[in-house]
Design a protein around this motif. Structure first.
Motif, short mmCIF file in Angstrom:
data_model
loop_
_atom_site.label_atom_id
_atom_site.label_comp_id
_atom_site.label_asym_id
_atom_site.label_seq_id
_atom_site.Cartn_x
_atom_site.Cartn_y
_atom_site.Cartn_z
N ASP A 208 41.60 35.88 28.15
CA ASP A 208 41.05 35.77 26.81
C ASP A 208 39.91 34.76 26.84
OD1 ASP A 208 40.42 35.37 24.16
OD2 ASP A 208 42.48 35.08 23.48
N PRO A 209 38.65 35.21 26.67
CA PRO A 209 37.53 34.27 26.78
C PRO A 209 37.53 33.19 25.70
CG PRO A 209 36.80 36.40 25.95
CD PRO A 209 38.21 36.58 26.41
N ALA A 210 38.28 33.41 24.61
CA ALA A 210 38.31 32.41 23.54
C ALA A 210 39.16 31.20 23.91
CB ALA A 210 38.85 33.03 22.25
N THR A 211 40.15 31.39 24.79
CA THR A 211 41.09 30.30 25.07
C THR A 211 41.28 30.00 26.55
OG1 THR A 211 42.95 31.86 25.01
CG2 THR A 211 42.39 30.73 22.94
N ASP A 212 41.08 30.99 27.41
CA ASP A 212 41.39 30.82 28.83
C ASP A 212 40.19 30.33 29.62
OD1 ASP A 212 43.92 31.80 28.28
OD2 ASP A 212 43.41 33.86 28.83
N GLY B 128 40.14 37.19 50.33
CA GLY B 128 40.29 38.64 50.39
C GLY B 128 39.23 39.32 51.24
N LEU B 129 38.54 38.56 52.09
CA LEU B 129 37.51 39.13 52.95
C LEU B 129 38.05 39.62 54.28
CD1 LEU B 129 34.68 36.49 52.32
CD2 LEU B 129 34.79 38.84 51.45
N SER B 130 39.32 39.33 54.56
CA SER B 130 39.97 39.83 55.78
C SER B 130 41.46 39.96 55.50
CB SER B 130 39.73 38.88 56.96
OG SER B 130 40.37 37.63 56.73
N GLY B 131 42.14 40.69 56.35
CA GLY B 131 43.58 40.83 56.22
C GLY B 131 44.05 41.90 55.26
N GLY B 132 43.14 42.49 54.50
CA GLY B 132 43.51 43.60 53.62
C GLY B 132 44.15 43.20 52.30
N GLY B 133 44.31 41.90 52.06
CA GLY B 133 44.94 41.47 50.82
C GLY B 133 43.92 41.13 49.74
N ARG B 134 44.43 40.79 48.56
CA ARG B 134 43.56 40.41 47.46
C ARG B 134 43.23 38.91 47.54
NH1 ARG B 134 45.88 43.34 41.97
NH2 ARG B 134 45.64 45.51 42.66
N GLN B 135 42.14 38.55 46.91
CA GLN B 135 41.79 37.14 46.86
C GLN B 135 42.84 36.37 46.05
OE1 GLN B 135 40.66 34.96 44.25
NE2 GLN B 135 41.06 36.46 42.66
N ARG B 136 43.10 35.14 46.43
CA ARG B 136 44.07 34.31 45.72
C ARG B 136 43.49 32.94 45.36
NH1 ARG B 136 45.99 34.95 51.06
NH2 ARG B 136 45.98 33.02 52.31
N VAL B 137 42.17 32.88 45.30
CA VAL B 137 41.50 31.62 45.01
C VAL B 137 41.17 31.49 43.52
CG1 VAL B 137 39.42 30.25 45.48
CG2 VAL B 137 40.57 31.47 47.34
N PHE B 138 40.81 32.60 42.88
CA PHE B 138 40.46 32.60 41.45
C PHE B 138 41.62 33.15 40.64
CE2 PHE B 138 36.46 32.91 43.77
CZ PHE B 138 35.68 31.93 43.16
N SER B 139 41.95 32.48 39.54
CA SER B 139 43.03 32.94 38.68
C SER B 139 42.75 32.49 37.25
CB SER B 139 44.39 32.38 39.15
OG SER B 139 44.37 30.96 39.13
N VAL B 140 43.63 32.90 36.33
CA VAL B 140 43.48 32.54 34.93
C VAL B 140 44.20 31.24 34.65
CG1 VAL B 140 43.92 33.26 32.55
CG2 VAL B 140 43.30 34.98 34.27
N LEU B 141 43.51 30.30 34.03
CA LEU B 141 44.10 29.04 33.62
C LEU B 141 44.24 29.11 32.10
CD1 LEU B 141 45.05 26.18 34.42
CD2 LEU B 141 42.70 25.41 34.10
N ARG B 142 45.47 29.18 31.63
CA ARG B 142 45.71 29.36 30.21
C ARG B 142 45.80 28.03 29.49
NH1 ARG B 142 46.13 34.53 30.23
NH2 ARG B 142 47.24 35.63 31.90
N LYS B 143 45.44 28.06 28.23
CA LYS B 143 45.53 26.87 27.40
C LYS B 143 46.98 26.48 27.22
CE LYS B 143 44.04 25.05 22.91
NZ LYS B 143 43.32 25.36 21.66
N PRO B 144 47.34 25.21 27.45
CA PRO B 144 48.75 24.79 27.32
C PRO B 144 49.28 25.05 25.91
CG PRO B 144 47.40 23.09 28.37
CD PRO B 144 46.44 24.12 27.85
#
Length: 272
Positions: A209-213, A256-272
């Protein structure tokens, strides 16, 4: 180093399909909190590190509507941080361990999309190929920052993350520079026309949610499988995006540039 974005979500004019202005805010660090200049227990060797620089280019920003369709964000052309569909995020402020950086920071991307309800975010870590191999001395900001440029053949550093690692009584540098590699050109004086490893990272975040996350750049995840206290003999310092450099394998896998998996560096940080 400042880590938290200051801009707030803003709405544009009325009308059913009026353009709506959004600020996509970013934070860097661990999921449990903001990045600190020093970190213990980093990487596979559980090293103590100081952060020296953290800048990156993102492009092709889209918000995802309720039907799952990507809607391009028209970035504000501010003449400094955002140009066409490319923007720079800058988390260093030139102070303390970041003394080789610049005073200004930029941790929120501002642009417009049609009014509507959005539930996701997509973007690319990297500079599009059409802009990646131009002359940086003639480019518009932020693509004119020579500290983020390698050469015509390789193009820009998509991410510049620099560490100072404590090894007993000694401190050694471990830079992580991600960009295209193995690029080919007709000669050394002409831009590359093809790169064997483009090294652009496609990021898709659901329930955003761009308004809060905010978008979290999890640096602990980026370096979790890398021995920061060791350097493979005969290779470039740290990780310079070479596919055959063992010191890049953990970073590439996390992105996610090798190994066939998804990237795990970027994620959603939600408002507490």
């Amino acid at each position: 180093m400042r880590r938290r974005a200051a801009r707030q979500h803003r709405l544009g004019g009325g009308g059913r399909r009026a353009a709506r202005q959004h600020s996509i805010r970013a934070a860097a660090g661990r999921p449990a909190g903001a990045l600190r200049p020093a970190l213990r227990g980093a990487g596979r060797g559980q090293s103590g590190v100081l952060f020296g620089d953290l800048r990156l280019f993102v492009s092709s920003l889209e918000l995802v509507d309720e039907d799952g369709r990507g809607v391009a964000v028209k970035l504000e052309q501010d003449g400094r941080w955002q140009h066409r569909d490319v923007a720079m995020l800058d988390f260093e402020n030139g102070q303390a361990s970041c003394r080789n950086g610049t005073p200004a920071t930029h941790t929120a991307l501002t642009g417009q999309v049609p009014a509507g309800r959005y539930r996701g975010l997509r973007f690319t870590l990297g500079v599009p190929a059409a802009l990646n191999h131009a002359d940086s001395t003639l480019a518009s900001a932020p693509l004119n920052q020579t500290a983020m440029f390698w050469s015509w053949q390789s193009g820009y550093r998509f991410m510049k993350f620099e560490l100072e690692v404590q090894n007993g009584d000694k401190k050694t540098g471990f830079p992580i520079h991600i960009g295209s590699s193995a690029c080919q050109a007709a000669n050394l004086r002409t831009p590359a026309t093809h790169c064997l490893q483009a090294n652009r990272v496609a990021v898709a975040l659901e329930q955003f949610d761009p308004a809060t996350d905010r978008v979290l750049l999890d640096l602990s995840a980026l370096i979790a499988q890398t021995r920061l206290d060791m350097q493979t003999p005969g290779t470039a310092p740290g990780c310079m995006a070479a596919s055959d450099d063992p010191d890049c394998s953990g970073v590439f896998e996390a992105l996610g540039l090798s190994g066939g998996g998804r990237q795990r560096v970027f994620s959603v940080l939600r408002k507490p």
